[in-house]
Design a protein around this motif. Structure first.
Motif, PDB file in Angstrom:
ATOM      1  N   HIS A  19     -62.176  12.027 -25.667  1.00 15.93           N
ATOM      2  CA  HIS A  19     -62.048  12.134 -24.199  1.00 15.93           C
ATOM      3  C   HIS A  19     -60.821  11.348 -23.751  1.00 15.93           C
ATOM      4  O   HIS A  19     -60.235  10.576 -24.515  1.00 15.93           O
ATOM      5  CB  HIS A  19     -63.290  11.571 -23.504  1.00 15.93           C
ATOM      6  CG  HIS A  19     -63.448  10.097 -23.692  1.00 15.93           C
ATOM      7  ND1 HIS A  19     -63.987   9.549 -24.829  1.00 15.93           N
ATOM      8  CD2 HIS A  19     -63.111   9.043 -22.893  1.00 15.93           C
ATOM      9  CE1 HIS A  19     -63.979   8.236 -24.721  1.00 15.93           C
ATOM     10  NE2 HIS A  19     -63.453   7.900 -23.559  1.00 15.93           N
ATOM     11  N   ASP A  31     -59.734   8.740 -20.477  1.00 16.93           N
ATOM     12  CA  ASP A  31     -60.363   7.964 -19.405  1.00 16.93           C
ATOM     13  C   ASP A  31     -59.877   8.443 -18.034  1.00 16.93           C
ATOM     14  O   ASP A  31     -58.745   8.898 -17.890  1.00 16.93           O
ATOM     15  CB  ASP A  31     -60.055   6.466 -19.583  1.00 16.93           C
ATOM     16  CG  ASP A  31     -60.706   5.892 -20.830  1.00 16.93           C
ATOM     17  OD1 ASP A  31     -61.681   6.491 -21.326  1.00 16.93           O
ATOM     18  OD2 ASP A  31     -60.239   4.835 -21.319  1.00 16.93           O
ATOM     19  N   TYR A  62     -54.600  -0.173 -25.569  1.00 19.36           N
ATOM     20  CA  TYR A  62     -53.960   1.118 -25.854  1.00 19.36           C
ATOM     21  C   TYR A  62     -53.744   1.883 -24.546  1.00 19.36           C
ATOM     22  O   TYR A  62     -54.442   1.638 -23.559  1.00 19.36           O
ATOM     23  CB  TYR A  62     -54.780   1.929 -26.874  1.00 19.36           C
ATOM     24  CG  TYR A  62     -56.201   2.252 -26.474  1.00 19.36           C
ATOM     25  CD1 TYR A  62     -57.220   1.304 -26.602  1.00 19.36           C
ATOM     26  CD2 TYR A  62     -56.538   3.496 -25.959  1.00 19.36           C
ATOM     27  CE1 TYR A  62     -58.512   1.598 -26.235  1.00 19.36           C
ATOM     28  CE2 TYR A  62     -57.841   3.801 -25.592  1.00 19.36           C
ATOM     29  CZ  TYR A  62     -58.821   2.846 -25.739  1.00 19.36           C
ATOM     30  OH  TYR A  62     -60.118   3.127 -25.364  1.00 19.36           O
ATOM     31  N   HIS A  99     -59.181   9.533 -27.122  1.00 17.25           N
ATOM     32  CA  HIS A  99     -59.818   8.582 -28.037  1.00 17.25           C
ATOM     33  C   HIS A  99     -61.303   8.870 -28.151  1.00 17.25           C
ATOM     34  O   HIS A  99     -61.869   9.591 -27.324  1.00 17.25           O
ATOM     35  CB  HIS A  99     -59.556   7.140 -27.586  1.00 17.25           C
ATOM     36  CG  HIS A  99     -60.021   6.858 -26.203  1.00 17.25           C
ATOM     37  ND1 HIS A  99     -59.290   7.199 -25.087  1.00 17.25           N
ATOM     38  CD2 HIS A  99     -61.155   6.288 -25.734  1.00 17.25           C
ATOM     39  CE1 HIS A  99     -59.951   6.849 -24.004  1.00 17.25           C
ATOM     40  NE2 HIS A  99     -61.099   6.292 -24.361  1.00 17.25           N
TER      41      HIS A  99
HETATM   42 FE   LIG Z   1     -62.687   5.941 -23.084  1.00 18.91          FE
END
Ligand SMILES: [Fe+2]
Ligand SMILES: O=C(O)CCC(=O)C(=O)O
Length: 226
Positions: free
Chosen positions: A96, A98, A153, A159
């Protein structure tokens, strides 16, 4: 840029946090997931208004504000109050990205997620699986760090967290709005900063080259800071 930041919390702080986290009440992690990521997410979280989350969250943000490597790499403008997750019994979080914008739960203030962070509370040998895998143009990077360490990151990266097949993986995760929004510009500033530090070590502080490069650093920051 992806960066491992060691020793954000010391051994004693980690032990205290673990004690509090083990005693806390956990809920389904989908409470804070976006529409897309809810389908991929299978874990437990502390409720956002949890007292434990508040106490440990403040400990983390205070430690970060004093951590020179974090400050140099993130150039933080705002830090989202840390959240806490636990994966066990095969739980995972599929691939996914964020959400770009988060509302500060207490103030309603808008926070743009430039950087994502995970801070580990368990040692790697306490659980199997649970690697955070971050994809960028150089491929997939698998991360599993010692307790007290943090990975930083770009929030723009895809991720996932691999299934935890033994033990439990307890972490804090949160986002940072940086003074420098662009990851490439922020990375250049970090490299320049690191170069100046090693020049100072080799030549002693105050060399002509160091003063000139420090000027370049600040003039770039002045251009790029929002
Ligand atoms: Fe995430
Ligand atoms: O637990 C982690 O390392 C990352 C969690 C995550 O990606 C998220 O909650 O968006």
């Amino acid at each position: 840029m992806m960066l491992h930041i060691p020793g954000v919390l010391g051994a004693e702080q980690v032990a205290e946090c673990r004690e509090r986290l083990l005693a806390a009440d956990w809920i389904d992690g989908n409470a804070t997931a976006g529409f897309q990521s809810a389908r991929a997410k299978n874990n437990l979280q502390l409720p956002e208004n949890s007292e434990t989350a508040d106490i440990i969250g403040k400990m983390i943000t205070e430690a970060l504000s004093r951590h020179p490597l974090f400050v140099a790499a993130a150039l933080p403008e705002k830090i989202f109050p840390p959240l806490f997750n636990c994966y066990q019994g095969g739980q995972s979080f599929g691939i996914h990205v964020d959400n770009a914008i988060r509302m500060h739960p207490a103030t309603g203030e808008r926070i743009r997620t430039d950087l994502s962070a995970t801070l580990f509370f368990c040692e790697p040998d306490e659980y199997d699986g649970g690697e955070l895998v971050v994809e960028d143009t150089y491929g997939a990077h698998s991360v599993k760090l010692p307790a007290g360490d943090l990975i930083l990151y770009p929030s723009s990266s895809l991720h996932k967290v691999l299934p935890v097949t033994r033990g439990a993986r307890i972490c804090s995760f949160f986002w940072i709005q940086s003074m420098v929004r662009d990851d490439g510009q922020r990375s250049l500033l970090f490299d320049l900063d690191t170069g100046i530090q090693s020049l100072n070590q080799q030549l002693g502080a105050g060399s002509e080259a160091s003063i000139q490069l420090t000027g370049v650093y600040h003039n770039l920051l002045r251009r790029w800071a929002l």
